[in-house]
Enzyme design. Structure first.
Site, short mmCIF file in Angstrom:
data_model
loop_
_atom_site.label_atom_id
_atom_site.label_comp_id
_atom_site.label_asym_id
_atom_site.label_seq_id
_atom_site.Cartn_x
_atom_site.Cartn_y
_atom_site.Cartn_z
N HIS B 49 2.07 7.02 14.87
CA HIS B 49 0.61 6.97 14.63
C HIS B 49 0.02 5.82 15.44
CE1 HIS B 49 -3.22 6.71 12.40
NE2 HIS B 49 -2.94 7.90 11.93
N ILE B 55 -1.99 2.53 15.65
CA ILE B 55 -3.12 2.25 14.76
C ILE B 55 -2.64 2.46 13.32
CG2 ILE B 55 -5.39 3.09 13.99
CD1 ILE B 55 -5.88 4.00 16.88
N GLY B 58 -5.42 5.15 8.01
CA GLY B 58 -6.41 4.79 7.00
C GLY B 58 -5.89 4.96 5.59
N VAL B 59 -5.04 5.96 5.37
CA VAL B 59 -4.51 6.18 4.02
C VAL B 59 -3.67 4.98 3.56
CG1 VAL B 59 -4.55 8.70 4.01
CG2 VAL B 59 -2.57 7.51 4.93
N GLU B 63 -4.13 2.60 0.46
CA GLU B 63 -3.03 2.29 -0.45
C GLU B 63 -2.96 0.78 -0.73
OE1 GLU B 63 -1.06 4.14 -2.23
OE2 GLU B 63 0.24 2.52 -2.94
#
Lengths: 79, 146
Positions: B49, B55, B58-59, B63
């Site tokens: 990723h 990067i 976003g998840v 978290e």
């Protein structure tokens, strides 16, 4: 004024529960009839607190089981 | 530092590679905490990723904000946290503003909206170098072990 509060609360609960306003009669039980769980319950309380700028004591949450009781509670704490 | 990772692990059930807090640097009673996560350059997820353009997903930032929210909940409800309940995410409303790169330091501030014995709502903001990279409103449930 009372009718205004009733309308506001009904709309608010309808939006959070994603239940049509027509289904939200004063007597329908949030937990038994609408399957409200702890997450939905706390969402309703948080939205309610934000709108009316009050704090709902945790012990009061289980006592409010339907729209009629919520409207009555609101009238008591905002009067 | 107010809490190190050992203290964090005493509250959070998460462990590497899914523990996204390194330390708690500020505690404002039961209303707010500030936690930090240093993003290593060799985090596993950077391999995919994305290849050549790492990067942080976003998840995973979400978290980290959720884990900080559990720490705050444990301060407000110590008697429940002591029972090591299960925490489940219920609903998240999040926004992402800037990418997070290897080497960044996430500063996660989470504030109480409402807590009960069975659930919680928090507002969290994550910054990197004082710039907001993500925000989230987090609703989670708390289920005690039977």
């Amino acid at each position: 004024m009372s009718n205004g509060i009733e309308y506001e609360i009904r709309e608010m609960v309808s939006n959070i529960l994603e239940v049509p306003v027509e289904k939200l009669t004063p007597e329908v039980d949030f937990f038994k009839d609408l399957n409200v769980d702890s997450l939905k319950a706390i969402e309703i309380v948080a939205a309610f607190e934000k709108k009316y700028r009050i704090i709902v004591p945790e012990d009061d949450i289980p006592k409010i089981r339907n729209l009629g009781q919520l409207i009555e509670y609101t009238k008591n704490v905002t009067s | 530092m107010i809490w190190n990772q050992e203290k964090i692990r005493s509250v959070l059930p998460h462990r590497k590679p899914f523990l996204f807090l390194d330390e708690v640097i500020e505690i404002d009673g039961t209303q707010k905490i500030v936690a930090v996560k240093h993003i290593a350059k060799d985090e596993d997820y950077f391999q995919g990723h994305f290849p050549g353009n790492p990067i942080m997903p976003g998840v995973l930032i979400t978290e980290a904000m959720a884990q900080a929210s559990i720490i705050l909940y444990s301060l407000a409800k110590p008697e429940i946290a002591a029972m090591h309940p299960h925490y489940y995410l219920g609903k998240i409303k999040s926004e992402f503003f800037s990418p997070v790169y290897p080497g960044d330091k996430l500063v996660i501030e989470t504030a109480k909206v409402k807590f009960s014995d069975y659930a919680g709502i928090t507002d969290a903001v994550t910054t990197v170098n004082d710039k907001i990279v993500a925000k989230a409103n987090i609703v989670f449930s708390v289920r005690k072990n039977e």
